[in-house]
Motif scaffolding. Structure first.
Motif: not given
Length: 337
Positions: A85, A92, A303
């Motif tokens: 991410l 995150t 993701v």
């Protein structure tokens, strides 16, 4: 900031060179927007203050909900997902369900209403429990909040999912144990309400029933913990199995401990295979043979599926499966007889 930030730390997390980090910090226009965002996300993740002219970025934070961080496989998923991410420009927010703490529904409410996340990834959450209330997921769908489910696909939830292929894993484990000469193999797995346990049990039952070379293969349900595996050892002994496939590495280590307490030697008298290949399994005694979950590939896919939803609310709800790899170490050997 220049005196506090180690450029190599930021560069490593962002997946760029230290020169690129320096250009972003100095406000250079010679850096692509996506690359600059990855660097800024790395700075945020490491807990440093941004330069004044780079504050107040667009909110693209992603929520990550895991059952716990004590189990090393969940910690590995959290770490890998956070890195992926960050590389894609998303800070995150990691939430875990500590015993006696906030429920998953409360964590989701906090992530959506207070933190304003752009989406949520669930790792083996309540969606993986057949007895769980799914209303929080249905509420997310109604609000249009993107989400991805890892290891616990639910057809009734219109969210994409990423799952390890338990059938392929069981097939690899059985083939290895048969090649060593084992014919009475036990499965130690989770409770029936857990979808991963059900998928594992269904695969084991199907494959062992269809194999005429195998004797009756008992299934022993217990908790996905070290103590759960330890308590299953007595049932393994009673079944007179010469080999065990466990539903997690923690279970497998518990089985080994319980068997050793009963006077068995692993692998001399009984072989044990785990599932996950979580951290340190190469350093146990004996080093654990196990089925490795492809965590990096699964995390990257999760993701990607989440970003597709964020970019396109009409994105299809794909359900992807990934084959585990058998890692043979020292906890499996030929049976004595």
């Amino acid at each position: 900031m220049a005196t506090r930030v180690r450029l190599d730390d930021v560069a490593k997390l962002a997946g760029v060179s230290t020169a690129t980090v320096s250009r972003v910090i100095n406000g250079s226009s010679q850096v692509r927007k996506e690359t600059a965002q990855a660097v800024l996300t790395a700075i945020d993740t490491l807990g440093y203050d941004r330069p004044g002219f780079l504050t107040n970025p667009a909110q693209t934070a992603i929520g990550l909900v895991v059952p716990e961080l004590i189990n090393p496989i969940f910690a590995e998923f959290a770490h890998t997902l956070q890195l992926e991410l960050a590389h894609r420009g998303h800070p995150t927010l990691i939430c875990s369900q500590a015993p006696g703490g906030s429920t998953e529904a409360e964590l989701v409410e906090t992530l959506c209403d207070n933190a304003g996340v752009a989406g949520i990834i669930f790792v083996c959450g309540r969606h993986a429990d057949l007895q769980a209330d799914l209303s929080q997921y249905q509420a997310l769908k109604k609000k249009g909040t993107p989400a991805v489910l890892i290891n616990g696909p639910r057809e009734e939830l219109d969210f994409p999912s990423v799952t390890v292929n338990y059938r392929q894993g069981v097939a690899q484990a059985l083939a290895h144990l048969k090649s060593l000469g084992h014919r009475r193999i036990a499965l130690v797995c989770g409770r029936d309400n857990a979808i991963p346990a059900q998928l594992l049990e269904n695969a084991f039952t199907e494959l062992t029933t269809a194999d005429e070379e195998l004797e009756t293969c008992p299934i022993i349900p217990t908790f996905y913990t070290f103590s759960g595996g330890e308590s299953a050892a007595a049932s393994v002994k009673l079944a007179e199995a010469t080999a065990v496939i466990a539903g997690s590495d923690l279970q497998a280590l518990g089985v080994i401990s319980g068997l050793e307490d009963l006077g068995y030697r692993v692998p001399e008298q009984i072989s044990v295979i785990g599932f996950d290949d979580s951290a340190l399994m190469n350093h146990t005694s004996p080093a654990l043979s196990t089925l490795r979950q492809p965590v990096v590939a699964m995390a990257n896919a999760a993701v990607q599926l989440l970003e597709e939803q964020i970019d396109n609310a009409q994105a299809q709800s794909n359900h992807l499966t990934f084959s585990p790899d058998l890692v043979v170490r020292q906890s499996t050997a030929q049976p004595l007889n």
